[in-house]
Design a protein around this motif. Structure first.
Motif, PDB file in Angstrom:
ATOM      1  N   LEU A 162       0.817  -1.210   0.000  1.00 38.47           N
ATOM      2  CA  LEU A 162       0.000   0.000   0.000  1.00 38.47           C
ATOM      3  C   LEU A 162       0.852   1.261   0.000  1.00 38.47           C
ATOM      4  O   LEU A 162       0.443   2.297  -0.522  1.00 38.47           O
ATOM      5  N   ILE A 163       2.040   1.173   0.545  1.00 39.93           N
ATOM      6  CA  ILE A 163       2.917   2.342   0.630  1.00 39.93           C
ATOM      7  C   ILE A 163       3.667   2.585  -0.673  1.00 39.93           C
ATOM      8  O   ILE A 163       3.767   3.719  -1.140  1.00 39.93           O
ATOM      9  N   ILE A 164       4.201   1.513  -1.269  1.00 39.82           N
ATOM     10  CA  ILE A 164       5.103   1.723  -2.404  1.00 39.82           C
ATOM     11  C   ILE A 164       4.513   1.435  -3.777  1.00 39.82           C
ATOM     12  O   ILE A 164       5.067   1.874  -4.775  1.00 39.82           O
ATOM     13  N   ALA A 165       3.412   0.705  -3.860  1.00 38.50           N
ATOM     14  CA  ALA A 165       2.962   0.284  -5.183  1.00 38.50           C
ATOM     15  C   ALA A 165       1.457   0.059  -5.243  1.00 38.50           C
ATOM     16  O   ALA A 165       0.999  -0.949  -5.773  1.00 38.50           O
ATOM     17  N   LEU A 166       0.709   0.978  -4.762  1.00 39.69           N
ATOM     18  CA  LEU A 166      -0.744   0.800  -4.697  1.00 39.69           C
ATOM     19  C   LEU A 166      -1.378   0.530  -6.057  1.00 39.69           C
ATOM     20  O   LEU A 166      -2.306  -0.248  -6.160  1.00 39.69           O
ATOM     21  N   GLY A 167      -0.841   1.096  -7.111  1.00 41.13           N
ATOM     22  CA  GLY A 167      -1.461   0.968  -8.425  1.00 41.13           C
ATOM     23  C   GLY A 167      -1.132  -0.302  -9.193  1.00 41.13           C
ATOM     24  O   GLY A 167      -1.570  -0.462 -10.319  1.00 41.13           O
ATOM     25  N   ARG A 182       5.426  -8.355  -4.593  1.00 40.00           N
ATOM     26  CA  ARG A 182       6.114  -9.512  -4.013  1.00 40.00           C
ATOM     27  C   ARG A 182       7.388  -9.845  -4.772  1.00 40.00           C
ATOM     28  O   ARG A 182       8.420 -10.156  -4.171  1.00 40.00           O
ATOM     29  N   ARG A 183       7.335  -9.774  -6.089  1.00 36.64           N
ATOM     30  CA  ARG A 183       8.525 -10.047  -6.905  1.00 36.64           C
ATOM     31  C   ARG A 183       9.611  -8.993  -6.646  1.00 36.64           C
ATOM     32  O   ARG A 183      10.796  -9.323  -6.532  1.00 36.64           O
ATOM     33  N   ARG A 184       9.202  -7.739  -6.560  1.00 36.79           N
ATOM     34  CA  ARG A 184      10.174  -6.671  -6.298  1.00 36.79           C
ATOM     35  C   ARG A 184      10.844  -6.851  -4.938  1.00 36.79           C
ATOM     36  O   ARG A 184      12.054  -6.716  -4.812  1.00 36.79           O
TER      37      ARG A 184
END
Length: 58
Positions: free
Chosen positions: A3-8, A15-17
């Motif tokens: 929710l903080i880094i990749a909401l879109g 998870r992969r990142r």
């Protein structure tokens, strides 16, 4: 963290990142069994060092 880094984006991409960052030694995680097996991600000392060297955090 998602929710903080990749909401879109889809959660699988986050998870992969995070897995890649973990493989590189920049982040790690712990699992909290009493909180429904929630994973808590954090920067490793090496990850903090790398981030501190970046111009974004100066």
């Amino acid at each position: 963290m998602h929710l903080i880094i990749a909401l879109g984006v889809r959660i699988e991409q986050t998870r992969r990142r995070l897995a890649k960052l973990r493989q590189e030694g920049l982040v790690d995680r712990i699992t909290l069994p009493r909180a429904g097996w929630t994973r808590v991600w954090f920067a490793t000392p090496y990850g903090v060092e790398v981030a501190a060297d970046g111009p974004e955090l100066r």
